[in-house]
Design a protein around this motif. Structure first.
Motif, short mmCIF file in Angstrom:
data_model
loop_
_atom_site.label_atom_id
_atom_site.label_comp_id
_atom_site.label_asym_id
_atom_site.label_seq_id
_atom_site.Cartn_x
_atom_site.Cartn_y
_atom_site.Cartn_z
N ALA A 319 45.54 25.82 98.22
CA ALA A 319 44.54 26.79 98.65
C ALA A 319 43.45 26.89 97.59
O ALA A 319 43.72 26.76 96.40
N PRO A 320 42.20 27.10 98.01
CA PRO A 320 41.10 27.16 97.03
C PRO A 320 41.29 28.18 95.92
O PRO A 320 40.72 28.03 94.84
N ASP A 321 42.09 29.24 96.18
CA ASP A 321 42.28 30.25 95.14
C ASP A 321 43.56 30.05 94.34
O ASP A 321 43.97 30.93 93.58
N ASP A 322 44.22 28.88 94.49
CA ASP A 322 45.37 28.56 93.64
C ASP A 322 44.92 28.40 92.19
O ASP A 322 43.74 28.20 91.90
N THR A 323 45.89 28.42 91.28
CA THR A 323 45.57 28.18 89.88
C THR A 323 45.20 26.73 89.66
O THR A 323 45.58 25.85 90.44
N THR A 324 44.47 26.48 88.59
CA THR A 324 44.08 25.10 88.27
C THR A 324 45.32 24.22 88.10
O THR A 324 45.35 23.08 88.59
N GLU A 325 46.34 24.73 87.42
CA GLU A 325 47.55 23.94 87.21
C GLU A 325 48.20 23.54 88.54
O GLU A 325 48.58 22.38 88.74
N ASN A 326 48.31 24.50 89.47
CA ASN A 326 48.95 24.19 90.75
C ASN A 326 48.11 23.25 91.59
O ASN A 326 48.63 22.38 92.28
N LEU A 327 46.78 23.40 91.54
CA LEU A 327 45.92 22.50 92.30
C LEU A 327 45.98 21.08 91.75
O LEU A 327 45.90 20.11 92.50
N ALA A 328 46.13 20.95 90.44
CA ALA A 328 46.14 19.63 89.82
C ALA A 328 47.49 18.93 89.93
O ALA A 328 47.55 17.71 90.05
N THR A 329 48.58 19.69 89.90
CA THR A 329 49.90 19.07 89.73
C THR A 329 50.86 19.26 90.89
O THR A 329 51.95 18.72 90.87
N THR A 330 50.46 20.02 91.93
CA THR A 330 51.35 20.23 93.06
C THR A 330 50.66 19.85 94.36
O THR A 330 49.46 19.56 94.39
N GLU A 331 51.44 19.88 95.45
CA GLU A 331 50.89 19.61 96.79
C GLU A 331 50.60 20.90 97.54
O GLU A 331 50.35 20.88 98.75
N GLY A 332 50.66 22.02 96.86
CA GLY A 332 50.42 23.30 97.50
C GLY A 332 51.70 23.92 98.03
O GLY A 332 52.80 23.46 97.74
N ARG A 333 51.55 24.97 98.82
CA ARG A 333 52.69 25.70 99.35
C ARG A 333 52.83 25.49 100.86
O ARG A 333 51.82 25.25 101.54
N PRO A 334 54.03 25.63 101.39
CA PRO A 334 54.20 25.51 102.84
C PRO A 334 53.71 26.77 103.53
O PRO A 334 53.75 27.86 102.97
N PRO A 335 53.25 26.66 104.76
CA PRO A 335 52.85 27.85 105.51
C PRO A 335 54.08 28.57 106.04
O PRO A 335 55.20 28.05 106.00
#
Length: 502
Positions: A319-335
């Motif tokens: 999501a655009p408001d995720d943290t930089t670390e999560n945006l760079a190193t994860t695939e995001g969260r499930p809905p």
């Protein structure tokens, strides 16, 4: 009318969604291509006329219709016309040829086959004749047309299988993946909500509309009421004019697309390559953290990456408001509604967006566990925050002298090297070690030649364990990729280099 995307998402079928959006914003554009525009109202009206023309040809609810067409407004109209009829559609990627197309036609038992005529130098009707396809008709500039008054009622439910998508064939035949309107709508709804888009946005489809991302993306347009630019042939820098002309705010596709936009940006540092762009988004292939950081740093836009597959078009999304670390190193969260379970390191899935299985019942039985979770073959783990981290494919684990090595870990480190444009790491058969680690590199433009000692020295400095260091380096002009989301075809690299000894 004041329906919200949430209330629109309660539609039972894709056609319900078309009708509700057309009632809500009939004059707003939904699809843009070159100098053409199709509004939501026109989408409903013209798709009904095409449906009537198909009905006159003999297409009925449940009739299997295969189509192999490029990303065009006409393709979307044909697909929604088939959805209006309640036919079963089998989209086929335009770049597939006799072997894959013949397999899809036989396995789906298609009664009709729509082709573009001669497109990009290839004669599709001639291929259809060679394959003995039934009910062949061209659907490029012209489409079947008829009187909608003769149509039967649209489908009343969206839980029947009405879509057969094909997994990308590698060393074996592709699988026919069974989807319903509801599973495709669930995927598109999840994507829309994750990206936080609005009616003011302008999207883009630079991928084949016949890919599972086609309905995924179109559902998002219908829910939020904004348009997307369609690219029949995507190549940079030529496609940039279309992005700029239509004021695209959201672009992407997969990691390869991000890299292509970055390459264009680097030709004119400091000047936005697409002035209106605010977000790159996509999925379908691993994203090295350095690609995220480079996009944000050099393009000045946000990047959100997700995880999906033909069997489950949207699993997780940044999501655009995720943290930089999560945006760079994860695939995001499930809905909400997507269950993720990690079993022995493997990601397993259950939820409405998951397919109904495969055309081959034996493949279905093998793919789902006793509790109904789909075995993805992907390895990963969930963080406490709920974000998913993928560590590779089960078949991408290299076993060297009995030790498991993640190809993705090495790829992520090498992606940050200034001389590396792109990289794939594979395991090759080795009598002494079982498998040896081979890095195949596509050099960055104007980069100095990278040698194996250079590569090993760099990885040592990055802290990579000694037993994971590559023992073989191959440099290629371009990594082999598929024609959909430009995924690297590692099996071709294994085939090419398995006989080499370094």
């Amino acid at each position: 009318m004041n329906e919200t995307p949430h209330s629109l998402s309660s539609a039972r079928t894709l056609w319900d969604l078309v009708v509700r959006r057309a009632d809500l914003t009939p004059d707003r554009p939904v699809l843009l291509q070159d100098d053409r525009a199709l509004t939501f109202g026109e989408l409903r009206a013209r798709a009904e006329r095409v449906a009537a023309g198909l009905y006159d040809m003999g297409v009925r609810p449940g009739t299997v219709v295969a189509w192999q067409l490029p990303t065009r407004i006409e393709t979307a109209l044909l697909s929604f016309a088939l959805a209006r009829l309640g036919a079963v559609q089998s989209p086929v990627i335009p770049f597939y040829r006799d072997r894959e197309v013949g397999f899809a036609l036989r396995e789906s038992r298609a009664e009709y086959f729509a082709v573009p005529g001669r497109w990009r130098g290839f004669d599709y009707p001639a291929m259809a004749r060679r394959l003995g396809a039934k009910g062949v008709f061209e659907a490029y500039d012209t489409l079947p047309d008829g009187d909608p008054a003769a149509l039967p009622a649209p489908p009343a439910e969206g839980t029947s299988v009405r879509w057969i998508y094909w997994t990308s064939g590698t060393t074996s035949d592709p699988k026919g993946v069974l989807h319903t309107d509801r599973s495709l709508m669930a995927g598109g709804s999840c994507l829309a909500h994750a990206l936080r888009l609005s009616a003011a946005d302008v999207g883009s489809m630079a991928f084949p509309y016949a890919h599972i991302a086609g309905p995924d993306y179109t559902v998002m347009l219908l829910l939020y009421g904004f348009p997307a630019v369609m690219f029949e042939q995507f190549a940079l820098p030529d496609a940039l004019e279309g992005y700029r002309r239509h004021g695209v705010t959201v672009a992407g596709g997969s990691t390869a697309f991000y890299s292509m936009f970055l390459a264009e940006q680097r030709k004119q540092p400091g000047t936005p390559v697409i002035p209106t762009l605010r977000l790159l988004a996509g999925g379908g292939a691993p994203k090295p953290p350095e690609v995220y950081h480079a996009v944000v740093r050099e393009m000045g836009v946000q990047l959100t990456h997700g995880y999906g597959m033909t069997e489950v078009p949207m699993i997780t999304m940044g999501a655009p408001d995720d943290t930089t670390e999560n945006l760079a190193t994860t695939e995001g969260r499930p809905p909400a509604g997507m269950e993720i379970r990690i079993v022995d390191g493997e990601v397993r899935l259950r939820g409405e967006a998951v397919c109904q299985g495969y055309l081959n019942p034996a493949q279905t039985a093998e793919a789902f566990d006793e509790e109904g979770f789909l075995r993805t073959g992907d390895l990963g783990f969930l963080k406490d925050s709920g974000h998913l981290v993928l560590t590779g494919r089960a078949k991408d684990v290299i076993i060297r002298k009995g030790e498991n090595i993640s190809a993705k870990e090495i790829e992520d480190l090498l992606a940050a090297h200034p001389a590396v444009g792109d990289v794939a790491v594979v395991g090759l058969p080795d009598e002494e070690r079982g498998e040896r680690v081979c890095a195949v590199i596509e050099p960055a433009p104007e980069a100095q030649q990278l040698t194996l000692p250079d590569l090993v020295s760099y990885l040592r400095a990055e802290g990579l364990s000694v037993h994971k260091l590559p023992e073989q380096l191959e440099v290629v002009d371009a990594l082999p990729r598929n024609e959909t989301l430009r995924k690297v075809l590692k099996y071709k690299l294994r085939e090419r280099y398995s006989g080499t000894v370094k």
